[in-house]
Design a protein around this motif. Structure first.
Motif, PDB file in Angstrom:
ATOM      1  N   THR A 149       0.826  -1.218   0.000  1.00 23.25           N
ATOM      2  CA  THR A 149       0.000   0.000   0.000  1.00 23.25           C
ATOM      3  C   THR A 149       0.863   1.272   0.000  1.00 23.25           C
ATOM      4  O   THR A 149       0.332   2.368  -0.027  1.00 23.25           O
ATOM      5  N   ASP A 150       2.179   1.076   0.030  1.00 24.20           N
ATOM      6  CA  ASP A 150       3.090   2.224  -0.024  1.00 24.20           C
ATOM      7  C   ASP A 150       3.429   2.492  -1.501  1.00 24.20           C
ATOM      8  O   ASP A 150       4.113   1.688  -2.150  1.00 24.20           O
ATOM      9  N   PRO A 151       2.943   3.607  -2.062  1.00 24.92           N
ATOM     10  CA  PRO A 151       3.152   3.872  -3.497  1.00 24.92           C
ATOM     11  C   PRO A 151       4.624   3.881  -3.903  1.00 24.92           C
ATOM     12  O   PRO A 151       4.969   3.461  -5.008  1.00 24.92           O
ATOM     13  N   ASP A 152       5.505   4.337  -2.977  1.00 25.65           N
ATOM     14  CA  ASP A 152       6.941   4.367  -3.305  1.00 25.65           C
ATOM     15  C   ASP A 152       7.478   2.949  -3.471  1.00 25.65           C
ATOM     16  O   ASP A 152       8.301   2.676  -4.347  1.00 25.65           O
ATOM     17  N   PHE A 153       6.993   2.022  -2.613  1.00 22.53           N
ATOM     18  CA  PHE A 153       7.426   0.628  -2.746  1.00 22.53           C
ATOM     19  C   PHE A 153       6.955   0.055  -4.082  1.00 22.53           C
ATOM     20  O   PHE A 153       7.712  -0.628  -4.777  1.00 22.53           O
ATOM     21  N   LEU A 154       5.710   0.378  -4.452  1.00 23.83           N
ATOM     22  CA  LEU A 154       5.175  -0.148  -5.731  1.00 23.83           C
ATOM     23  C   LEU A 154       6.015   0.316  -6.915  1.00 23.83           C
ATOM     24  O   LEU A 154       6.428  -0.491  -7.751  1.00 23.83           O
ATOM     25  N   THR A 155       6.279   1.602  -6.961  1.00 18.24           N
ATOM     26  CA  THR A 155       7.003   2.153  -8.117  1.00 18.24           C
ATOM     27  C   THR A 155       8.428   1.624  -8.190  1.00 18.24           C
ATOM     28  O   THR A 155       8.861   1.122  -9.236  1.00 18.24           O
ATOM     29  N   ALA A 156       9.151   1.720  -7.063  1.00 19.86           N
ATOM     30  CA  ALA A 156      10.553   1.270  -7.078  1.00 19.86           C
ATOM     31  C   ALA A 156      10.607  -0.252  -7.171  1.00 19.86           C
ATOM     32  O   ALA A 156      11.453  -0.821  -7.871  1.00 19.86           O
TER      33      ALA A 156
END
Ligand code: NAP
Length: 243
Positions: free
Chosen positions: A66-73
């Protein structure tokens, strides 16, 4: 017979237990390369890695989906591990057992986030990689509650209806890109989720995680001209749409 799944790259969420672990084990036996993507419980993810590791390459990329930064990276890291993504399985999910009147905004957001927003944006991040694959497949693990309503599961039911709507839409949007999009809609499967959210259900005769994994395998091996959109899975001794 040629094993067309050999060396295909699978990105799998919710792999720390239950249905996800069974999928990882089943597809590892087919020599797929597997990325266990996201998850907060490292010990559980390592157990899945150990179960799948004897067959093929397995990589663990833990993190909060649910952390957008984790998804993108994370997606870029994931694609770099084995050189692309062929199959995405959106499996991570959380259940609910709350009277409608007691649902808080925080619980609403948590369930909608992991069950709907995460598959939506993870798929968006992965789609460019899938377009480069000759085996591009997305499988969303929805639920019978994506079709029917259940008491005490108002948000869970809404989240799986949303997931079904999204699945149907992208199936039509990407069929020209030869991306196959499927939804599997199980009734009660005997995992931690159901043990906690539906303690009233007896384990007798329930669907097992391996049953769902074998359906995933069937979808991936079936590459004929007939495409299967959605599979509803219910217990042999129960009516459809029931858990
Ligand atoms: N069991 C059933 O009766 C049933 C029926 C129909 C559909 N389904 C669906 O099947 C899927 C798998 O369920 P299951 O029964 O196997 O449940 P489970 O054993 O509870 O597994 C759920 C997985 O989701 C992961 N997850 C939850 N929140 C996360 C987050 N914020 N970030 C990363 N990972 C997260 C969990 O990882 P961590 O523990 O590390 O957080 C866990 O590995 C779900 O989508 C569920 O809705 C289940």
């Amino acid at each position: 017979m040629e094993n067309r799944l050999q060396n295909k790259v699978l990105l799998l969420t919710g792999a720390g237990g239950g249905i996800g672990r069974a999928i990882a084990e089943t597809l590892a036996r087919q020599q797929m390369k597997i990325i266990l993507f996201g998850g907060n419980n490292l010990e559980n993810l390592e157990k899945t890695r150990a179960a799948a590791a004897g067959y093929t390459g397995v990589e663990v990329l833990p993190g909060d989906l649910t952390d957008p930064d984790f998804l993108t990276a994370g997606i870029e890291k994931a694609a770099a591990v084995f050189g692309g993504i062929d199959v995405l399985i959106n499996n991570a999910g959380v259940a609910q057992s709350t009277p409608f009147e007691n649902v808080t905004a925080a619980e609403f957001d948590r369930i909608m986030n992991i069950n709907f927003k995460v598959p939506f944006f993870l798929t968006q991040q992965a789609i460019g990689h899938l377009k480069h694959s000759d085996y591009a497949t997305i499988i969303n693990i929805a639920s019978v509650v994506g079709h029917a309503g259940y008491p005490l599961q108002s948000v869970y039911t809404a989240s799986k209806h949303a997931l079904m709507g999204f699945t149907k839409s992208i199936a039509r949007e990407y069929f020209r890109d030869k991306i196959r999009v499927h939804a599997i809609c199980p009734g009660g499967v005997y995992t931690d989720m159901v043990k906690i959210s539906r303690p009233d259900l007896s384990p007798e005769g329930m669907i097992q995680p391996e049953d769902i994994a074998s359906i995933v395998l069937f979808l991936l091996q079936h590459r004929g001209n007939a495409v299967i959109d959605e599979i509803l899975v219910h217990r042999v001794n129960k009516e459809p749409f029931s858990v």
